[in-house]
Design a protein around this motif. Structure first.
Motif, PDB file in Angstrom:
ATOM      1  N   GLY A 168       0.834  -1.192   0.000  1.00 57.92           N
ATOM      2  CA  GLY A 168       0.000   0.000   0.000  1.00 57.92           C
ATOM      3  C   GLY A 168       0.867   1.239   0.000  1.00 57.92           C
ATOM      4  O   GLY A 168       2.087   1.178  -0.160  1.00 57.92           O
ATOM      5  N   ALA A 169       0.229   2.385   0.170  1.00 62.21           N
ATOM      6  CA  ALA A 169       0.947   3.658   0.203  1.00 62.21           C
ATOM      7  C   ALA A 169       0.041   4.699   0.827  1.00 62.21           C
ATOM      8  O   ALA A 169      -1.193   4.579   0.816  1.00 62.21           O
ATOM      9  CB  ALA A 169       1.383   4.087  -1.197  1.00 62.21           C
ATOM     10  N   LEU A 170       0.668   5.733   1.369  1.00 64.34           N
ATOM     11  CA  LEU A 170      -0.055   6.871   1.915  1.00 64.34           C
ATOM     12  C   LEU A 170       0.157   8.039   0.965  1.00 64.34           C
ATOM     13  O   LEU A 170       1.276   8.545   0.828  1.00 64.34           O
ATOM     14  CB  LEU A 170       0.460   7.208   3.315  1.00 64.34           C
ATOM     15  CG  LEU A 170      -0.356   8.197   4.136  1.00 64.34           C
ATOM     16  CD1 LEU A 170      -1.750   7.650   4.408  1.00 64.34           C
ATOM     17  CD2 LEU A 170       0.336   8.496   5.459  1.00 64.34           C
ATOM     18  N   LEU A 171      -0.904   8.440   0.263  1.00 63.40           N
ATOM     19  CA  LEU A 171      -0.830   9.553  -0.674  1.00 63.40           C
ATOM     20  C   LEU A 171      -0.971  10.871   0.073  1.00 63.40           C
ATOM     21  O   LEU A 171      -1.832  11.002   0.958  1.00 63.40           O
ATOM     22  CB  LEU A 171      -1.928   9.453  -1.732  1.00 63.40           C
ATOM     23  CG  LEU A 171      -1.781   8.385  -2.817  1.00 63.40           C
ATOM     24  CD1 LEU A 171      -2.801   8.622  -3.913  1.00 63.40           C
ATOM     25  CD2 LEU A 171      -0.393   8.372  -3.404  1.00 63.40           C
ATOM     26  N   LEU A 172      -0.145  11.852  -0.298  1.00 62.93           N
ATOM     27  CA  LEU A 172      -0.128  13.151   0.374  1.00 62.93           C
ATOM     28  C   LEU A 172      -0.314  14.253  -0.648  1.00 62.93           C
ATOM     29  O   LEU A 172       0.280  14.223  -1.726  1.00 62.93           O
ATOM     30  CB  LEU A 172       1.203  13.346   1.111  1.00 62.93           C
ATOM     31  CG  LEU A 172       1.604  12.239   2.099  1.00 62.93           C
ATOM     32  CD1 LEU A 172       3.021  12.448   2.569  1.00 62.93           C
ATOM     33  CD2 LEU A 172       0.646  12.208   3.272  1.00 62.93           C
ATOM     34  N   GLY A 173      -1.122  15.245  -0.302  1.00 62.50           N
ATOM     35  CA  GLY A 173      -1.344  16.391  -1.186  1.00 62.50           C
ATOM     36  C   GLY A 173      -1.751  17.600  -0.370  1.00 62.50           C
ATOM     37  O   GLY A 173      -1.932  17.549   0.847  1.00 62.50           O
TER      38      GLY A 173
END
Length: 669
Positions: A400-405
């Motif tokens: 998985g991954a943690l998307l940041l914006g």
């Protein structure tokens, strides 16, 4: 007459050069290096012109000395300009700083004008040489000022036209000397404006630097007749000498102020990072089931959006179906989340984050969505085509991954310090999720083992009485003296008994692992997981647990879950066997894995009692050793069954002088 007032300026600037050297060596900053070189040239210029009778830049007795002094002055002003405005342009594959083509014609002008022509304009066609050199610098200066830098373009163009126009006009009016003085004055005036524009604060360093460079640009006043008085002329020259020292002191203060501001900013970032880590530490992440973990995506993302530099966060996790899904989000529009969920489901697991470059070091990468976009995708319309992604790296794939914006305070550049707490959070999430998955497997294996023991016990307890019932019922059925009612009762007994036997056989088969396709399984990873999970249990039982694995073990063809259950049965049997050893110094279980040819052997040895009959160790209801219960052999029986279904072989051996071992042999993939 000679003016000795210049000597203190030369001495002070020379004494300040070690300070510039120390500042450069502390952080290896290019700007500090250019300032050091610039004031070295200023000191050389003061040293060269000091032996002259006056401080005028026209000296027919020392032409090349005067030319070198003028060249040093022009070159120093160019270094100050280049340090504050390092803009460049491209020539083919090469990047050229504007300061180089701008300052070189002026240096050639100084060397030729004073050194070769002694300040006298050449005649004939060479009369256009010096205006041509000045024109080159003016054109480069106009392009330099036009490029978007720290100064508005109109200011750079206006100053270039003003000083350049006056320089060309004075060349045709007064000769070769004044254009260079105007060029140096214009350069120092631009440097003062750049200091104001770049640092944008009222501090001692900025004030003294700007004041020093502004006064340093005052030789242009000598063009006016009102300043031709000897005492005014001398006073102005002394102010300019003092301005050089003030500019040097101001730049040193400016560097120290920048370092102080950087240290304060670093302390503030460290404080924010500690607060962020404390907030993440308060998150209670479930460990019972993977589904429970995945349902915590929203609280995790809300914590990230509330405590980090990013107002948007989305958690992507690998679904059991083999595709990525959005497990939680905070700060994103519902339309973006829906489109993002549809897009990441199309990304192959092997390509997820595979070609994403690092963001600012560390594990976080820049995740570009363009390669996966299709015509008509809403993400492109919603202008969400890239984000930062902190991956949850598993052993073989990204889980998985943690998307940041939505980065807050975009004027401050992103640093690795801003991402460290998030990377630590994702590492914790990855660890908890992996541990939860292994715990699930352990629970399933223990349930399977318990079911097998229950089935063995029930079968053992009911099989013998059932045999008696069937035997006597069969005898009754063969009795000739029996009326129809009695015969009907005997048939009912036989039917019920046969049904019970069929049920017991079905119950015994429940404990057997389901059949399926054989896939490559890493023995090293499997045994490492089991060591991590069961190490605490061995410690609680005061058993020494040794794990030895050969390097470069090949994978084996098996069903991973079944193989794990088989090894678990053997480990549980070994622990139960060692429990019979009362000598705590000799309570040992060894788990070893080796490769021989195209086979891999897993050995589970213990220092407990030896097998009474190793050849019958895997019989379902045969006690493996003295003192053990009959049901203890059920796990070994299931282990042998699993090995047969996975094209392997299980064997039992006794060790000398004491102990026993189970050897599991599997085909290498």
């Amino acid at each position: 007459m000679q003016d000795w007032y210049q000597m203190p300026a030369l001495v002070l600037i020379t004494l300040l050069l070690p300070a510039f050297t120390q500042l450069y060596l502390r952080n290896r900053d290019t700007r500090n290096l250019l300032w050091l070189l610039g004031f070295c040239l200023v000191a050389v210029r003061l040293f060269l012109v000091h032996p002259m009778a006056t401080w005028d830049m026209v000296d027919t007795h020392h032409p090349w000395t005067t030319a070198a002094a003028q060249a040093c002055a022009i070159l120093a002003s160019g270094l100050f300009l280049g340090s504050l405005s390092p803009l460049s342009f491209r020539v083919g594959k090469f990047k050229v700083l504007y300061v180089i083509p701008y300052i070189l014609p002026l240096v050639v002008y100084a060397l030729l004008g004073q050194g070769l022509y002694h300040g006298v304009e050449p005649a004939g066609i060479l009369h256009c040489l010096f205006p041509g050199l000045a024109g080159i610098s003016i054109v480069v200066g106009l392009f330099w000022g036009r490029d978007k830098g720290s100064l508005p373009p109109w200011i750079g163009i206006a100053v270039c036209l003003l000083f350049g126009g006056f320089a060309v006009w004075f060349y045709f009016r007064t000769g070769l000397t004044w254009p260079l003085i105007l060029a140096e004055s214009g350069n120092h005036f631009i440097v003062a404006l750049l200091v104001i524009s770049l640092f944008r604060r009222m501090s001692p360093g900025v004030f003294i630097s700007v004041l020093g460079f502004l006064v340093w640009s005052l030789p242009i006043l000598l063009m006016f007749p009102d300043f031709h008085s000897p005492w005014i002329h001398l006073l102005l020259l002394r102010c300019i000498s003092l301005a050089r020292v003030a500019a040097a002191l101001g730049l040193i203060l400016l560097t120290l102020e920048n370092e102080l501001a950087a240290n304060q900013a670093a302390r503030e970032r460290e404080r924010r990072a500690r607060q962020e880590l404390a907030a993440y530490a308060q998150l209670v992440i479930a460990r019972r089931r993977v589904e429970d973990f995945d349902r915590q995506g929203d609280p995790i993302c809300k914590a990230v959006a509330a405590n980090s530099r990013f107002s948007q966060a989305a958690l992507l996790l690998l679904h059991p179906s083999g595709v990525y899904r959005v497990a939680g989000a905070a700060g994103f529009d519902a339309a973006i989340l829906s489109a993002l969920d549809a897009l990441i489901a199309r990304i192959p697991v092997a390509d997820f984050l595979a070609f994403s470059p690092p963001a600012v070091g560390g594990q976080t990468v820049r995740f570009d969505l363009h390669p996966w976009l299709k015509p008509g995708d809403d993400l492109e319309r919603l202008r969400f085509t890239s984000a930062l992604a902190t991956p949850m790296q598993g052993r073989s794939v990204h889980e998985g991954a943690l998307l940041l914006g939505g980065m807050r305070d975009a004027r401050e550049p992103l640093r690795h310090d801003d991402l460290v707490p998030i990377e630590m959070l994702t590492a914790r999430m990855q660890s908890v999720r992996s541990q939860t998955r292994m715990l699930e497997k352990l629970i399933d294996a223990e349930k399977f083992a318990g079911l097998g023991q229950l089935a063995g016990s029930v079968t053992q307890q009911l099989n013998n009485p059932l045999t008696v019932i069937l035997g006597y019922a069969a005898l009754l059925e063969e009795t000739p003296r029996m009326n129809p009612t009695e015969r009907k009762g005997v048939e009912a007994i036989l039917s019920a008994a046969r049904t019970m036997r069929s049920t017991l056989e079905s119950l015994q088969r429940v404990a057997q692992a389901p059949s399926g396709l054989l896939t490559p399984v890493s023995v090293t990873e499997m045994l490492t997981d089991m060591e991590r999970l069961h190490r605490s249990e061995f410690l609680q039982r005061a058993i020494e647990f040794r794990v030895t694995m050969a390097t470069d073990l090949p994978q084996v063809r098996a069903q991973a879950q079944q193989l794990r259950q088989a090894v678990l049965h053997c480990l549980q049997f070994a622990m139960e066997s060692v429990d019979h050893v009362h000598d705590e110094s000799n309570r040992t279980v060894r788990l070893e894995a080796t490769a021989e040819g195209d086979h891999v052997q897993i050995l589970i040895a213990h220092s407990g009692p030896r097998f009474e009959d190793p050849d019958r160790a895997f019989d379902a209801f045969m006690p493996p050793h003295a003192g053990s219960e009959e049901a203890a052999g059920l796990g070994l029986s299931l282990c042998a069954t699993i090995l047969r279904e996975n094209r392997g072989h299980a064997s039992a051996v006794n060790l000398d002088p004491r102990g026993a071992a189970i050897v599991l042999e599997l085909q290498a993939a």
